[in-house]
Design a protein around this motif. Structure first.
Motif, PDB file in Angstrom:
ATOM      1  N   PRO A  81     -20.944  27.500 -17.210  1.00  0.00           N
ATOM      2  CA  PRO A  81     -21.596  26.923 -16.031  1.00  0.00           C
ATOM      3  C   PRO A  81     -23.117  26.988 -16.097  1.00  0.00           C
ATOM      4  O   PRO A  81     -23.799  26.080 -15.594  1.00  0.00           O
ATOM      5  N   ALA A  82     -23.664  28.019 -16.722  1.00  0.00           N
ATOM      6  CA  ALA A  82     -25.126  28.095 -16.830  1.00  0.00           C
ATOM      7  C   ALA A  82     -25.645  26.923 -17.672  1.00  0.00           C
ATOM      8  O   ALA A  82     -26.651  26.295 -17.323  1.00  0.00           O
ATOM      9  N   ASP A 122     -29.354  13.516  -3.851  1.00  0.00           N
ATOM     10  CA  ASP A 122     -29.283  14.067  -5.210  1.00  0.00           C
ATOM     11  C   ASP A 122     -29.299  15.581  -5.213  1.00  0.00           C
ATOM     12  O   ASP A 122     -28.746  16.223  -6.098  1.00  0.00           O
ATOM     13  N   ARG A 123     -29.973  16.150  -4.225  1.00  0.00           N
ATOM     14  CA  ARG A 123     -30.220  17.589  -4.261  1.00  0.00           C
ATOM     15  C   ARG A 123     -29.368  18.384  -3.276  1.00  0.00           C
ATOM     16  O   ARG A 123     -29.535  19.592  -3.164  1.00  0.00           O
ATOM     17  N   ALA A 126     -30.113  20.156 -14.402  1.00  0.00           N
ATOM     18  CA  ALA A 126     -31.575  20.130 -14.260  1.00  0.00           C
ATOM     19  C   ALA A 126     -32.161  18.962 -15.059  1.00  0.00           C
ATOM     20  O   ALA A 126     -33.040  18.246 -14.566  1.00  0.00           O
ATOM     21  N   ARG A 128     -25.426  18.866  -2.839  1.00  0.00           N
ATOM     22  CA  ARG A 128     -24.202  18.447  -3.523  1.00  0.00           C
ATOM     23  C   ARG A 128     -23.001  19.267  -3.091  1.00  0.00           C
ATOM     24  O   ARG A 128     -22.997  20.490  -3.200  1.00  0.00           O
ATOM     25  N   THR A 129     -21.992  18.542  -2.654  1.00  0.00           N
ATOM     26  CA  THR A 129     -20.709  19.177  -2.422  1.00  0.00           C
ATOM     27  C   THR A 129     -20.039  19.434  -3.764  1.00  0.00           C
ATOM     28  O   THR A 129     -20.039  18.570  -4.632  1.00  0.00           O
ATOM     29  N   THR A 130     -19.498  20.614  -3.899  1.00  0.00           N
ATOM     30  CA  THR A 130     -18.870  21.003  -5.160  1.00  0.00           C
ATOM     31  C   THR A 130     -17.355  21.118  -4.995  1.00  0.00           C
ATOM     32  O   THR A 130     -16.864  21.236  -3.870  1.00  0.00           O
ATOM     33  N   PRO A 131     -16.642  21.142  -6.092  1.00  0.00           N
ATOM     34  CA  PRO A 131     -15.232  21.542  -6.025  1.00  0.00           C
ATOM     35  C   PRO A 131     -15.117  23.009  -5.566  1.00  0.00           C
ATOM     36  O   PRO A 131     -16.128  23.714  -5.475  1.00  0.00           O
ATOM     37  N   GLU A 133     -13.536  25.485 -14.432  1.00  0.00           N
ATOM     38  CA  GLU A 133     -14.309  25.133 -13.232  1.00  0.00           C
ATOM     39  C   GLU A 133     -15.492  24.260 -13.641  1.00  0.00           C
ATOM     40  O   GLU A 133     -15.844  23.286 -12.974  1.00  0.00           O
ATOM     41  N   TRP A 163     -19.829  15.081 -12.411  1.00  0.00           N
ATOM     42  CA  TRP A 163     -21.254  14.753 -12.254  1.00  0.00           C
ATOM     43  C   TRP A 163     -21.848  14.129 -13.526  1.00  0.00           C
ATOM     44  O   TRP A 163     -23.042  13.910 -13.602  1.00  0.00           O
ATOM     45  N   TYR A 210     -35.431  25.109 -11.539  1.00  0.00           N
ATOM     46  CA  TYR A 210     -35.090  24.653 -10.187  1.00  0.00           C
ATOM     47  C   TYR A 210     -34.890  25.864  -9.257  1.00  0.00           C
ATOM     48  O   TYR A 210     -34.895  27.009  -9.705  1.00  0.00           O
ATOM     49  N   LEU A 269     -29.469  26.005 -13.308  1.00  0.00           N
ATOM     50  CA  LEU A 269     -30.552  25.288 -12.622  1.00  0.00           C
ATOM     51  C   LEU A 269     -31.785  26.172 -12.507  1.00  0.00           C
ATOM     52  O   LEU A 269     -32.914  25.740 -12.756  1.00  0.00           O
ATOM     53  N   GLY A 298     -22.642  29.875 -11.308  1.00  0.00           N
ATOM     54  CA  GLY A 298     -23.065  29.693 -12.697  1.00  0.00           C
ATOM     55  C   GLY A 298     -23.937  28.463 -12.891  1.00  0.00           C
ATOM     56  O   GLY A 298     -24.932  28.505 -13.615  1.00  0.00           O
ATOM     57  N   VAL A 299     -23.567  27.368 -12.248  1.00  0.00           N
ATOM     58  CA  VAL A 299     -24.393  26.159 -12.334  1.00  0.00           C
ATOM     59  C   VAL A 299     -25.746  26.433 -11.670  1.00  0.00           C
ATOM     60  O   VAL A 299     -26.798  26.009 -12.166  1.00  0.00           O
ATOM     61  N   LEU A 350     -26.157  23.606  -3.264  1.00  0.00           N
ATOM     62  CA  LEU A 350     -24.802  23.410  -3.764  1.00  0.00           C
ATOM     63  C   LEU A 350     -23.849  24.169  -2.859  1.00  0.00           C
ATOM     64  O   LEU A 350     -24.210  25.210  -2.310  1.00  0.00           O
ATOM     65  N   GLY A 389     -25.584  23.934 -15.619  1.00  0.00           N
ATOM     66  CA  GLY A 389     -26.710  23.934 -14.679  1.00  0.00           C
ATOM     67  C   GLY A 389     -27.986  23.442 -15.340  1.00  0.00           C
ATOM     68  O   GLY A 389     -28.784  22.711 -14.736  1.00  0.00           O
ATOM     69  N   SER A 402     -14.911  26.106  -6.465  1.00  0.00           N
ATOM     70  CA  SER A 402     -15.169  26.802  -7.732  1.00  0.00           C
ATOM     71  C   SER A 402     -16.383  27.708  -7.566  1.00  0.00           C
ATOM     72  O   SER A 402     -17.460  27.412  -8.070  1.00  0.00           O
ATOM     73  N   GLU A 403     -16.190  28.810  -6.851  1.00  0.00           N
ATOM     74  CA  GLU A 403     -17.357  29.649  -6.542  1.00  0.00           C
ATOM     75  C   GLU A 403     -18.038  30.183  -7.794  1.00  0.00           C
ATOM     76  O   GLU A 403     -19.263  30.324  -7.836  1.00  0.00           O
ATOM     77  N   ALA A 444     -18.284  28.772 -10.690  1.00  0.00           N
ATOM     78  CA  ALA A 444     -19.114  27.720 -11.275  1.00  0.00           C
ATOM     79  C   ALA A 444     -20.288  27.365 -10.360  1.00  0.00           C
ATOM     80  O   ALA A 444     -21.361  27.015 -10.851  1.00  0.00           O
ATOM     81  N   ILE A 445     -20.092  27.460  -9.062  1.00  0.00           N
ATOM     82  CA  ILE A 445     -21.221  27.218  -8.147  1.00  0.00           C
ATOM     83  C   ILE A 445     -22.346  28.198  -8.479  1.00  0.00           C
ATOM     84  O   ILE A 445     -23.514  27.816  -8.626  1.00  0.00           O
TER      85      ILE A 445
END
Lengths: 307, 336
Positions: A131-132, B48-49, A139, B51-54, A165, A173, B72, B67, B62-63, B24, A135, B56-57, B59-60
């Motif tokens: 996931p990182a 764009d900034r 970006a 965002r609803t996610t699946p 996930e 996306w 970001y 960022l 982690g993503v 997110l 991310g 997936s906490e 990954a939320i």
């Protein structure tokens, strides 16, 4: 390829004047000898902690890095030395890091599995880097850049939920993410057959993600596959998966190998240096081996001398 | 304006002022606007900034980490604080590790927002205050929303930092009005603020000047609102005078305001809605006992919820969770 940490040694990273075949062989030989040197330094008691060598998998790292450019980002895992060396060429910084020195690439705080340099990071926990990396891809997408994010995982990592996930989100996306899955047949001491149900390929395809599957230790084949996948990723957006079936010739970390000897021996016959080395003359190969050997010896001397 | 709207306005300002801010979370987009409606309207204006996610906490988180590593400023909503457990690997082994283990060469300023707490009958897995499990994670700032701290200031401060933060929002704060100090008062209480360098502010509340108070009450979030009512009522009805200290930041904890108050009152009660033991209150007791051993008249009184599940039944829930009655009883004992 990002250049970091001062002067690079062309004896390790390759010369502009040499042929592509020579260059690729040299870069793989560099990683191989670095890893073997590390293992012997461990045996000599010069290093503490642990290390995960990528002996046998060098072609994957070299092939993928050939097609990255400044701005791209690589996230790697516990078995990250080959990826880092192929990306940066920074043998002294990595060895100093593993030696726990202040001059190391992370001042000795991160060690073998936790490397950070421009365009490169690694972490030793399985799954969470995916996931990182996504991310970072997000970006890139938000900022309108055509840079890509690459993450290296292994067959063992496919046991982690964070991977799925992330695949889901990355596909939803259309994130510019390349997942390079190096299936080296063994997750630590557990064979894939005891670790993984169904098909690796189908796991990715379930999310509608294109998979390029390749069973090879040939750097030229891998190089072609990586080139196409990366070009396609930049052109059409992502994510994409490069699934490489390869083999780890060494133990998982240190002195922990219970695999059948015959299985390992058979793979030594088709390891990347043997496969690609056949394309060079004995003289060419020997010249590269000698120059890598001298350079690695200098790396050890330099790193030992650092604070 | 009620707290949920104040917070939404804060996030809107963050998005408008800083193009690096990305939101997110699950179901945060319009028309739904989040389970507690905090983000309503934001995805329409910042598609764009926001965002609803699946669902997936991990990954939320982690993503968000990726960022943040890329420059970001992600602010992720974890729909219920109970689900923070699913982010724990990211928080402990990734987000809070990067800057330190990479020797400062990377920063990962992820902000996680977590609607938390009980008293709404949501039952065992949608009512907890799990922040205690995050207290003491090195390099993590744990911050609690309250009615006496302006979320604009908190988020402005967090966005200045390179460190990650967990911002817990007790669900019962959402429909309440923010009550910031005006002319040194909040409602019927005297109010003042303390800010140590590098720490988020704490607010002092008392019916009479500190010198006349015989106990300090340390509370955050919704429990601080309950404690403020107790402090006011005890002063009016029983002439028991307590000073309430409401920190916005729970970890790392700025003990200076607590020390100042307890130095004068000689007694301390801590209040938290999380379950008893291995908690914020026990840490406060350890620290303050050590620092002010000679000044304390009595042992630190720790008010926390029972070490149990949060029952669904409203009646059983209110007997398991900390409520005003428990705070009242503890303050009476500790004020003596």
């Amino acid at each position: 390829m990002a250049v970091v940490q001062g002067v690079l040694d062309e004896r390790l990273t390759g010369y502009a004047r040499e042929s592509r075949n020579e260059r690729l062989y040299r870069r793989m030989r560099f990683i191989r000898r670095f890893e073997e040197t590390l293992l012997s330094l461990f045996d000599q008691g010069e290093l503490n902690g642990t290390t995960h060598a990528c002996i046998g998998q060098e072609a994957d790292a070299v092939a993928v890095m050939e097609h990255l450019r400044d701005g791209d980002h690589v996230f790697s895992n516990h078995r990250c030395h080959g990826h880092y060396l192929a990306q940066s060429g920074d043998a002294v910084g990595l060895l100093a890091e593993i030696m726990g020195k202040d001059a190391g690439v992370c001042r000795g705080l991160g060690g073998s599995q936790h490397i950070c340099a421009p365009g490169f990071k690694s972490n030793g926990v399985q799954g969470g880097i995916v996931p990182a990396a996504a991310g970072i891809a997000l970006a890139n997408q938000l900022s309108g850049s055509d840079a890509i994010s690459v993450v290296f995982i292994g067959d063992g990592t496919l046991g982690e939920g964070a991977v799925y996930e992330t695949l889901n989100i990355a596909a939803l996306w259309r994130l510019p993410l390349l997942v390079v899955c190096e299936d080296n047949a063994w997750a630590q001491s557990t064979p894939v057959s005891a670790n993984l149900a169904g098909s690796m390929r189908h796991r990715f395809e379930a999310f509608g993600i294109p998979v390029r599957e390749i069973d090879s230790t040939d750097v030229l084949e891998l190089d072609d596959a990586a080139a196409e996948e990366i070009q396609e990723l930049r052109r059409t957006g992502g994510p994409r998966v490069l699934l490489i079936h390869t083999y780890r010739l060494c133990h998982h970390s240190k002195n922990d190998d219970d695999r059948p000897a015959a299985e390992v021996e058979a793979r030594w016959l088709v390891e990347p240096l043997v496969v690609h080395g056949k394309r060079l003359t004995d003289t060419e190969r020997q010249a590269i081996d000698d120059s890598v050997e001298a350079a690695i010896s200098d790396v050890v001397t330099t790193a030992k001398g650092l604070a | 304006m009620i707290f949920a709207k104040e917070l939404g306005a804060t996030l809107r300002a963050c998005l408008a002022d800083d193009p690096r801010v990305v939101l997110l979370g699950e179901d945060i987009a319009d028309p739904y606007g989040g389970a507690f409606k905090v983000t309503r309207g934001l995805s329409t204006d910042f598609p764009d900034r926001v965002r609803t996610t699946p669902i997936s906490e991990g990954a939320i988180a982690g993503v968000s980490a990726g960022l943040a590593l890329a420059g970001y400023r992600p602010i992720a909503e974890i729909m219920f604080g109970d689900f923070l457990t699913l982010t724990f690997d990211q928080v402990v082994n990734h987000i809070t590790k990067y800057e330190a283990m990479y020797a400062g060469q990377a920063h990962c300023p992820v902000i996680l927002r977590a609607p938390s707490g009980g008293h709404r009958g949501y039952g065992p897995t949608h009512s907890q205050s799990l922040e205690k499990h995050f207290l003491g994670v090195p390099h993590l700032r744990v911050v609690a929303a309250s009615l006496v701290h302006d979320p604009r200031r908190i988020f402005a401060e967090l966005l200045q930092q390179t460190s990650p933060a967990l911002y817990v929002e007790h669900k019962l704060l959402y429909p309440e009005n923010l009550t910031l100090a005006e002319n040194g008062r909040i409602g019927g209480l005297l109010a003042s603020e303390h800010s140590s360098p590098g720490a988020l502010p704490s607010v002092f509340l008392s019916a009479v000047p500190r010198e006349r108070c015989t106990v300090t009450v340390l509370a955050y979030g919704y429990q601080a609102a309950l404690a403020a009512r107790v402090v006011e009522r005890l002063a009016l009805e029983d002439e028991i005078f307590a000073e309430l200290v409401v920190p916005s930041q729970l970890a790392p904890m700025d003990w200076d305001p607590v020390e100042r108050s307890v130095s004068a009152t000689g007694s301390l009660v801590t209040v938290e809605e999380g379950t008893a033991g291995w908690s914020w209150g026990t840490e406060a007791a350890a620290v303050i006992s050590r620092r002010l051993f000679q000044r304390l008249r009595r042992p630190v009184e720790i008010v926390a919820s029972d070490s149990d599940i949060v029952p669904s039944s409203k009646l059983k829930e209110s007997s398991m969770l900390v409520g005003a009655d428990r705070i009242d009883a503890a303050v009476r004992v500790a004020a003596a």
